[in-house]
Design an enzyme around this catalytic site. Structure first.
Site, PDB file in Angstrom:
ATOM      1  N   MET A   1       0.811  -1.165   0.055  1.00  0.00           N
ATOM      2  CA  MET A   1      -0.013  -0.109   0.049  1.00  0.00           C
ATOM      3  C   MET A   1       0.917   1.289  -0.090  1.00  0.00           C
ATOM      4  O   MET A   1       0.041   2.339   0.045  1.00  0.00           O
ATOM      5  CB  MET A   1      -1.025   0.002   1.270  1.00  0.00           C
TER       6      MET A   1
ATOM      7  N   HIS B   1       2.934   4.290  -1.592  1.00  0.00           N
ATOM      8  CA  HIS B   1       2.988   4.882  -2.879  1.00  0.00           C
ATOM      9  C   HIS B   1       4.479   5.094  -3.377  1.00  0.00           C
ATOM     10  O   HIS B   1       5.179   5.293  -2.657  1.00  0.00           O
ATOM     11  CB  HIS B   1       2.320   6.454  -2.603  1.00  0.00           C
TER      12      HIS B   1
ATOM     13  N   ASP C   1      23.857 -10.940   5.495  1.00  0.00           N
ATOM     14  CA  ASP C   1      24.159 -11.648   4.372  1.00  0.00           C
ATOM     15  C   ASP C   1      25.779 -11.637   4.028  1.00  0.00           C
ATOM     16  O   ASP C   1      26.315 -12.682   3.757  1.00  0.00           O
ATOM     17  CB  ASP C   1      23.397 -11.061   3.157  1.00  0.00           C
TER      18      ASP C   1
END
Length: 161
Positions: A75, A77, A130
């Site tokens: 949701m 923008h 990572d």
């Protein structure tokens, strides 16, 4: 359900219409952290991690994440960001080494950049994990939170310590 802005009259998800909102300068600062071993701290400090310069890569990952937030948070923008700054600071106590991550995001628009800052802080910490997991998988990513935000009709927010 109409009191929830992300639901329509049928109770289904919708993206909020922001076309009537005022365009203002909006900023957000988000923080995260990652707890690492002394070995990882030393390897990052001396640029000895096999995948490369951990902080440089994590910084770029954070910037990229801020720019792509609307691609992964349904949701949100798509925003034209004016600036993203990812910074680091080490906090050491006894045998604990915590990398503090702070992300500042700025735009001029009709919706805030809190999610962009939070996404960037998270992606930065995940990138450190990572890049260092071959050394030790026991790293702990800490709390990720909004430190402050400015702009918009709801006004400014500063997190209490």
């Amino acid at each position: 359900m109409s009191s929830f802005t992300h639901f329509n009259d049928q109770g289904r998800a919708k993206m909020v219409d922001i076309s009537d909102k005022k365009i203002t300068v909006r900023t957000a600062i988000a923080c995260s952290s990652i707890l690492v071993t002394k070995e990882i701290f030393d390897k990052i400090s001396h640029n000895e991690i096999g995948k490369g310069d951990v902080l440089a890569v994590a910084q770029i990952a954070g910037i990229m994440a801020a720019k792509r937030t609307s691609d992964i948070i349904p949701m949100c923008h798509p925003l034209l960001l004016k600036g993203v700054d990812v910074s680091f600071d080490w906090k050491q106590s006894e045998e604990q080494y915590r990398l503090l991550i702070e992300v500042k995001v700025k735009t001029e628009g009709s919706t805030g950049v809190e999610m962009e800052a939070l996404t960037a802080a998270s992606a930065t910490a995940l990138t450190v994990y990572d890049m260092c997991k071959a050394v030790d998988k026991g790293m702990i990513i800490g709390e990720t939170y909004l430190l402050e935000k400015t702009g918009g009709k709801n006004g400014d927010y500063i997190r209490n310590s």
